[in-house]
Design a protein around this motif. Structure first.
Motif, PDB file in Angstrom:
ATOM      1  N   ARG A  72       0.847  -1.189   0.000  1.00 49.08           N
ATOM      2  CA  ARG A  72       0.000   0.000   0.000  1.00 49.08           C
ATOM      3  C   ARG A  72       0.887   1.246   0.000  1.00 49.08           C
ATOM      4  N   VAL A  73       0.546   2.197  -0.867  1.00 45.55           N
ATOM      5  CA  VAL A  73       1.209   3.503  -0.909  1.00 45.55           C
ATOM      6  C   VAL A  73       0.114   4.563  -0.942  1.00 45.55           C
ATOM      7  N   ASP A  74       0.483   5.812  -0.736  1.00 51.20           N
ATOM      8  CA  ASP A  74      -0.508   6.889  -0.816  1.00 51.20           C
ATOM      9  C   ASP A  74      -1.202   6.824  -2.170  1.00 51.20           C
ATOM     10  N   GLY A  75      -2.504   6.735  -2.153  1.00 45.33           N
ATOM     11  CA  GLY A  75      -3.270   6.721  -3.391  1.00 45.33           C
ATOM     12  C   GLY A  75      -3.495   5.346  -3.989  1.00 45.33           C
ATOM     13  N   GLY A  76      -3.040   4.287  -3.354  1.00 49.16           N
ATOM     14  CA  GLY A  76      -3.300   2.959  -3.913  1.00 49.16           C
ATOM     15  C   GLY A  76      -2.257   1.929  -3.543  1.00 49.16           C
ATOM     16  N   PHE A  77      -1.843   1.189  -4.562  1.00 53.16           N
ATOM     17  CA  PHE A  77      -0.898   0.088  -4.361  1.00 53.16           C
ATOM     18  C   PHE A  77       0.204   0.171  -5.404  1.00 53.16           C
ATOM     19  N   THR A  78       1.325  -0.493  -5.125  1.00 59.06           N
ATOM     20  CA  THR A  78       2.400  -0.637  -6.101  1.00 59.06           C
ATOM     21  C   THR A  78       3.015  -2.014  -5.927  1.00 59.06           C
ATOM     22  N   ASP A  79       3.543  -2.556  -7.009  1.00 54.08           N
ATOM     23  CA  ASP A  79       4.149  -3.889  -6.988  1.00 54.08           C
ATOM     24  C   ASP A  79       5.650  -3.790  -7.211  1.00 54.08           C
ATOM     25  N   ALA A  80       6.372  -4.661  -6.541  1.00 54.99           N
ATOM     26  CA  ALA A  80       7.800  -4.856  -6.805  1.00 54.99           C
ATOM     27  C   ALA A  80       7.944  -6.299  -7.273  1.00 54.99           C
ATOM     28  N   VAL A  81       8.478  -6.493  -8.469  1.00 50.87           N
ATOM     29  CA  VAL A  81       8.696  -7.834  -9.020  1.00 50.87           C
ATOM     30  C   VAL A  81      10.195  -8.038  -9.117  1.00 50.87           C
ATOM     31  N   GLY A  82      10.685  -9.064  -8.442  1.00 56.04           N
ATOM     32  CA  GLY A  82      12.110  -9.326  -8.481  1.00 56.04           C
ATOM     33  C   GLY A  82      12.500 -10.415  -7.503  1.00 56.04           C
ATOM     34  N   TYR A  83      13.749 -10.413  -7.135  1.00 57.91           N
ATOM     35  CA  TYR A  83      14.321 -11.474  -6.308  1.00 57.91           C
ATOM     36  C   TYR A  83      14.446 -11.016  -4.862  1.00 57.91           C
ATOM     37  N   LEU A  84      13.977 -11.856  -3.951  1.00 60.56           N
ATOM     38  CA  LEU A  84      14.087 -11.572  -2.519  1.00 60.56           C
ATOM     39  C   LEU A  84      15.557 -11.656  -2.133  1.00 60.56           C
ATOM     40  N   ARG A  85      16.131 -10.545  -1.701  1.00 59.81           N
ATOM     41  CA  ARG A  85      17.559 -10.492  -1.385  1.00 59.81           C
ATOM     42  C   ARG A  85      17.841 -10.437   0.114  1.00 59.81           C
ATOM     43  N   PRO A 122       7.504 -17.291 -11.707  1.00 59.85           N
ATOM     44  CA  PRO A 122       8.574 -17.988 -12.431  1.00 59.85           C
ATOM     45  C   PRO A 122       9.626 -17.005 -12.937  1.00 59.85           C
ATOM     46  N   PRO A 123      10.760 -17.540 -13.370  1.00 50.25           N
ATOM     47  CA  PRO A 123      11.799 -16.672 -13.931  1.00 50.25           C
ATOM     48  C   PRO A 123      11.272 -15.934 -15.154  1.00 50.25           C
ATOM     49  N   PRO A 124      11.866 -14.779 -15.457  1.00 48.99           N
ATOM     50  CA  PRO A 124      11.420 -14.051 -16.645  1.00 48.99           C
ATOM     51  C   PRO A 124      11.788 -14.831 -17.905  1.00 48.99           C
ATOM     52  N   PRO A 125      11.047 -14.621 -18.998  1.00 41.83           N
ATOM     53  CA  PRO A 125      11.410 -15.295 -20.251  1.00 41.83           C
ATOM     54  C   PRO A 125      12.743 -14.748 -20.760  1.00 41.83           C
ATOM     55  N   PRO A 126      13.440 -15.544 -21.570  1.00 43.06           N
ATOM     56  CA  PRO A 126      14.708 -15.034 -22.114  1.00 43.06           C
ATOM     57  C   PRO A 126      14.464 -13.835 -23.011  1.00 43.06           C
TER      58      PRO A 126
END
Length: 80
Positions: free
Chosen positions: A22-35, A65-69
């Motif tokens: 949740r962010v001000d005004g809605g939502f945002t997504d982070a797509v990536g690797y948990l570091r 899943p992993p991103p496509p090549p």
């Protein structure tokens, strides 16, 4: 319904995931690797760099899943 933070707490580091928060005004997504993860936040490595996400703001998570090549260029580069 499962707590979305449970996946962050139990997934192995390096898991590719989507984390919605949740962010001000809605939502945002982070797509990536948990570091990294701690008691109050996690770090996801996205295409744009490292994103630190407070766990209190997380509303949904999902392993993905992993991103496509990458595709080859449509037109080969011309010589200079």
């Amino acid at each position: 319904m499962n707590d979305p933070v449970d996946l962050i707490r139990t997934a192995p580091l390096g898991t590719r995931m989507t984390v919605r928060r949740r962010v001000d005004g809605g939502f945002t997504d982070a797509v990536g690797y948990l570091r990294e993860r701690a008691d109050t936040e996690c770090v996801v490595e996205t295409r744009h760099g490292l994103v630190t996400i407070p766990l209190a703001e997380v509303t949904a998570t999902r392993a993905v899943p992993p991103p496509p090549p990458r595709r080859a260029p449509r037109f080969p580069p011309t010589g200079s």
